[in-house]
Motif scaffolding. Structure first.
Motif, PDB file in Angstrom:
ATOM      1  N   CYS A  24       0.824  -1.084  -0.013  1.00 57.47           N
ATOM      2  CA  CYS A  24      -0.087  -0.015  -0.013  1.00 57.47           C
ATOM      3  C   CYS A  24       0.904   1.215   0.028  1.00 57.47           C
ATOM      4  CB  CYS A  24      -1.085  -0.198   1.209  1.00 57.47           C
ATOM      5  SG  CYS A  24      -1.898   1.571   1.608  1.00 57.47           S
ATOM      6  N   ALA A  25       0.722   2.155  -0.897  1.00 59.96           N
ATOM      7  CA  ALA A  25       1.481   3.458  -0.824  1.00 59.96           C
ATOM      8  C   ALA A  25       1.201   4.330   0.112  1.00 59.96           C
ATOM      9  CB  ALA A  25       0.944   4.044  -2.245  1.00 59.96           C
ATOM     10  N   TYR A  26       0.212   4.114   1.101  1.00 58.89           N
ATOM     11  CA  TYR A  26      -0.004   4.937   2.034  1.00 58.89           C
ATOM     12  C   TYR A  26       0.443   4.178   3.561  1.00 58.89           C
ATOM     13  CZ  TYR A  26      -3.200   6.886  -1.408  1.00 58.89           C
ATOM     14  OH  TYR A  26      -3.724   7.483  -2.514  1.00 58.89           O
ATOM     15  N   THR A  40      -5.986  -3.040  -3.853  1.00 56.67           N
ATOM     16  CA  THR A  40      -6.642  -2.771  -4.802  1.00 56.67           C
ATOM     17  C   THR A  40      -5.781  -1.608  -5.365  1.00 56.67           C
ATOM     18  OG1 THR A  40      -8.981  -1.643  -5.247  1.00 56.67           O
ATOM     19  CG2 THR A  40      -7.868  -1.205  -3.102  1.00 56.67           C
ATOM     20  N   ILE A  41      -6.362  -0.488  -6.189  1.00 53.77           N
ATOM     21  CA  ILE A  41      -5.615   0.367  -6.798  1.00 53.77           C
ATOM     22  C   ILE A  41      -6.464   1.682  -6.478  1.00 53.77           C
ATOM     23  CG2 ILE A  41      -5.179   1.731  -9.032  1.00 53.77           C
ATOM     24  CD1 ILE A  41      -4.867  -1.097 -10.035  1.00 53.77           C
ATOM     25  N   ASP A  42      -5.751   2.696  -6.088  1.00 51.99           N
ATOM     26  CA  ASP A  42      -6.431   3.892  -5.773  1.00 51.99           C
ATOM     27  C   ASP A  42      -5.905   5.234  -6.534  1.00 51.99           C
ATOM     28  OD1 ASP A  42      -8.051   5.639  -3.884  1.00 51.99           O
ATOM     29  OD2 ASP A  42      -5.857   6.511  -3.565  1.00 51.99           O
ATOM     30  N   HIS A  43      -6.540   6.186  -6.953  1.00 57.43           N
ATOM     31  CA  HIS A  43      -6.108   7.244  -7.690  1.00 57.43           C
ATOM     32  C   HIS A  43      -5.870   8.390  -6.576  1.00 57.43           C
ATOM     33  CE1 HIS A  43      -8.536   5.494 -10.856  1.00 57.43           C
ATOM     34  NE2 HIS A  43      -7.921   5.937 -11.786  1.00 57.43           N
ATOM     35  N   VAL A  44      -4.529   9.064  -6.634  1.00 51.86           N
ATOM     36  CA  VAL A  44      -4.024   9.840  -5.405  1.00 51.86           C
ATOM     37  C   VAL A  44      -4.959  11.148  -5.511  1.00 51.86           C
ATOM     38  CG1 VAL A  44      -2.045  11.196  -4.693  1.00 51.86           C
ATOM     39  CG2 VAL A  44      -1.472   8.867  -5.554  1.00 51.86           C
ATOM     40  N   VAL A  45      -5.141  11.624  -6.789  1.00 49.31           N
ATOM     41  CA  VAL A  45      -6.053  12.651  -6.790  1.00 49.31           C
ATOM     42  C   VAL A  45      -7.459  12.047  -7.571  1.00 49.31           C
ATOM     43  CG1 VAL A  45      -6.877  14.874  -7.888  1.00 49.31           C
ATOM     44  CG2 VAL A  45      -4.500  14.568  -7.220  1.00 49.31           C
ATOM     45  N   PRO A  46      -8.414  11.905  -6.953  1.00 51.52           N
ATOM     46  CA  PRO A  46      -9.727  11.179  -7.111  1.00 51.52           C
ATOM     47  C   PRO A  46     -10.118  11.565  -8.550  1.00 51.52           C
ATOM     48  CG  PRO A  46      -9.804  11.675  -4.888  1.00 51.52           C
ATOM     49  CD  PRO A  46      -8.697  12.706  -5.449  1.00 51.52           C
ATOM     50  N   ARG A  47     -10.576  10.769  -9.338  1.00 53.33           N
ATOM     51  CA  ARG A  47     -11.230  11.131 -10.656  1.00 53.33           C
ATOM     52  C   ARG A  47     -12.144  12.158 -10.340  1.00 53.33           C
ATOM     53  NH1 ARG A  47      -9.999   6.933 -14.403  1.00 53.33           N
ATOM     54  NH2 ARG A  47     -10.840   8.406 -16.108  1.00 53.33           N
ATOM     55  N   SER A  48     -13.116  11.945  -9.416  1.00 48.71           N
ATOM     56  CA  SER A  48     -14.108  12.821  -9.151  1.00 48.71           C
ATOM     57  C   SER A  48     -13.681  14.256  -9.124  1.00 48.71           C
ATOM     58  CB  SER A  48     -15.144  12.379  -8.013  1.00 48.71           C
ATOM     59  OG  SER A  48     -14.031  12.557  -6.837  1.00 48.71           O
ATOM     60  N   ARG A  49     -12.496  14.465  -8.932  1.00 43.88           N
ATOM     61  CA  ARG A  49     -11.757  15.760  -8.657  1.00 43.88           C
ATOM     62  C   ARG A  49     -10.861  16.258  -9.548  1.00 43.88           C
ATOM     63  NH1 ARG A  49     -11.557  16.451  -2.060  1.00 43.88           N
ATOM     64  NH2 ARG A  49     -11.053  18.477  -2.618  1.00 43.88           N
ATOM     65  N   GLY A  50     -10.876  15.446 -10.700  1.00 40.84           N
ATOM     66  CA  GLY A  50      -9.940  15.839 -11.817  1.00 40.84           C
ATOM     67  C   GLY A  50      -8.791  14.960 -12.086  1.00 40.84           C
ATOM     68  N   ASN A  65      -0.501   8.963 -11.114  1.00 39.12           N
ATOM     69  CA  ASN A  65      -1.717   9.223 -10.216  1.00 39.12           C
ATOM     70  C   ASN A  65      -2.338   8.166  -9.704  1.00 39.12           C
ATOM     71  OD1 ASN A  65      -3.421  11.520  -8.992  1.00 39.12           O
ATOM     72  ND2 ASN A  65      -5.104  10.540 -10.263  1.00 39.12           N
ATOM     73  N   CYS A  66      -1.692   6.887  -9.997  1.00 42.27           N
ATOM     74  CA  CYS A  66      -2.238   5.576  -9.273  1.00 42.27           C
ATOM     75  C   CYS A  66      -1.365   4.853  -8.754  1.00 42.27           C
ATOM     76  CB  CYS A  66      -2.731   4.606 -10.548  1.00 42.27           C
ATOM     77  SG  CYS A  66      -4.362   5.356 -11.639  1.00 42.27           S
ATOM     78  N   ARG A 126       0.855  11.454   3.506  1.00 39.93           N
ATOM     79  CA  ARG A 126       1.906  11.252   2.539  1.00 39.93           C
ATOM     80  C   ARG A 126       2.061  10.094   1.858  1.00 39.93           C
ATOM     81  NH1 ARG A 126       7.066  13.929   5.037  1.00 39.93           N
ATOM     82  NH2 ARG A 126       7.699  14.042   2.737  1.00 39.93           N
ATOM     83  N   LEU A 127       2.523   9.959   0.543  1.00 36.56           N
ATOM     84  CA  LEU A 127       2.834   8.880  -0.259  1.00 36.56           C
ATOM     85  C   LEU A 127       4.332   8.432   0.366  1.00 36.56           C
ATOM     86  CD1 LEU A 127       1.872   9.984  -3.987  1.00 36.56           C
ATOM     87  CD2 LEU A 127       0.772   8.080  -2.359  1.00 36.56           C
ATOM     88  N   ARG A 128       4.475   7.202   0.492  1.00 37.24           N
ATOM     89  CA  ARG A 128       5.727   6.286   0.859  1.00 37.24           C
ATOM     90  C   ARG A 128       6.675   6.628  -0.331  1.00 37.24           C
ATOM     91  NH1 ARG A 128       5.605   1.337   0.759  1.00 37.24           N
ATOM     92  NH2 ARG A 128       6.967   0.816   2.353  1.00 37.24           N
ATOM     93  N   VAL A 129       6.358   6.424  -1.634  1.00 36.37           N
ATOM     94  CA  VAL A 129       6.964   6.743  -2.748  1.00 36.37           C
ATOM     95  C   VAL A 129       6.285   7.248  -3.685  1.00 36.37           C
ATOM     96  CG1 VAL A 129       8.186   5.431  -4.737  1.00 36.37           C
ATOM     97  CG2 VAL A 129       8.187   4.420  -2.302  1.00 36.37           C
ATOM     98  N   VAL A 130       6.972   8.330  -4.620  1.00 37.52           N
ATOM     99  CA  VAL A 130       6.409   9.175  -5.479  1.00 37.52           C
ATOM    100  C   VAL A 130       6.156   8.182  -6.671  1.00 37.52           C
ATOM    101  CG1 VAL A 130       6.663  11.118  -7.186  1.00 37.52           C
ATOM    102  CG2 VAL A 130       7.416  11.268  -4.858  1.00 37.52           C
ATOM    103  N   PRO A 131       4.935   8.024  -7.104  1.00 33.97           N
ATOM    104  CA  PRO A 131       4.583   7.198  -8.328  1.00 33.97           C
ATOM    105  C   PRO A 131       5.362   7.735  -9.643  1.00 33.97           C
ATOM    106  CG  PRO A 131       2.720   8.418  -7.788  1.00 33.97           C
ATOM    107  CD  PRO A 131       3.721   8.678  -6.619  1.00 33.97           C
ATOM    108  N   THR A 132       5.939   6.895 -10.428  1.00 35.09           N
ATOM    109  CA  THR A 132       6.286   7.220 -11.696  1.00 35.09           C
ATOM    110  C   THR A 132       6.130   5.995 -12.601  1.00 35.09           C
ATOM    111  OG1 THR A 132       8.424   5.935 -11.276  1.00 35.09           O
ATOM    112  CG2 THR A 132       8.227   8.517 -10.806  1.00 35.09           C
ATOM    113  N   ALA A 133       6.078   6.354 -13.889  1.00 38.33           N
ATOM    114  CA  ALA A 133       5.796   5.383 -15.233  1.00 38.33           C
ATOM    115  C   ALA A 133       7.087   4.585 -15.269  1.00 38.33           C
ATOM    116  CB  ALA A 133       5.331   6.336 -16.174  1.00 38.33           C
TER     117      ALA A 133
END
Length: 214
Positions: A130-132, A139-149, A156-157, A179-186
């Motif tokens: 878990c990133a948190y 499961t998978i989470d959007h750091v900035v929710p899809r409902s908020r752009g 962002n996942c 805070r995220l444990r690690v900054v997500p990158t491609a």
């Protein structure tokens, strides 16, 4: 929250797993005194074989049947066989059940820089944590929710446990003080394109998939 260990890449679920005994050995002897645990493998219909280029570059994961055909036709050679020593018999010959095979001739593959975003690939990238909270991701989470752009992108996942996913809901990290444990990158590289489509990777594949996949 306790820091639970994630399921390592290549670990297999117990459900639906069959055990194959080495050729010429009694299967029941695997559980005898002094013997180690019998290797666990996927059912024949679900088994995949890692295909390497002649240069040992990972190309794709093939169905077992296709991999055996390549070996029999002389188009590939077995690099690693089944850990249990299983073989496939025909009327005139036998072939070691492969886990990793290598093409006899080099095949040029067009460069593709972008790795497709899939659940399997994202879980491999985040090592099933878990990133948190660092617990086992489910499961998978959007750091900035899809409902908020927030976009559906590698940046962002993140992998997420069910508890954190429920608590976060549609909130921003700043609103929760998280805070995220690690900054997500491609991720980049041919092994990531392969892992993006493979949910169960054989541990014997890892030396060929690069350090990020270990």
């Amino acid at each position: 929250m306790p820091d639970r260990q994630p399921t390592p890449i290549g670990a297999l679920a117990n459900a639906g797993i069959a055990s194959l005994a080495p050729s010429g050995q009694n299967h029941s002897a695997a559980g005898g005194e002094g013997a180690g645990p019998a290797p666990l493998v996927l059912p024949w219909g679900r088994r995949k074989v890692l295909l390497l280029n002649a240069t040992f570059e990972p190309l794709t994961a093939l169905p077992l049947r296709r991999a055996v055909v390549l070996v029999v036709c002389g188009k590939a050679e077995v690099v690693h066989g089944d850990p249990a020593g299983a073989v496939v018999h025909s009327s005139t010959s036998e072939v070691v059940v492969p886990s990793v095979i290598r093409l006899s001739n080099y095949v040029r593959v067009p460069y593709r820089g972008r790795v497709p975003l899939t659940r399997a690939g994202l879980m491999h990238r985040d090592r099933y944590r878990c990133a948190y909270c660092g617990g086992r991701a489910e499961t998978i989470d959007h750091v900035v929710p899809r409902s908020r752009g927030g976009p559906h992108s590698w940046q962002n996942c993140v992998a997420c446990c069910a508890k954190c996913n429920h608590r976060k809901a549609d909130k921003l990290l700043s609103e929760l003080g998280w805070r995220l444990r690690v900054v997500p990158t491609a991720p980049r590289g041919p092994h990531w394109r392969l892992l993006a489509g493979v949910t169960e990777a054989d541990p014997l594949w890892l030396p060929y998939l690069g350090e990020p996949a270990a």
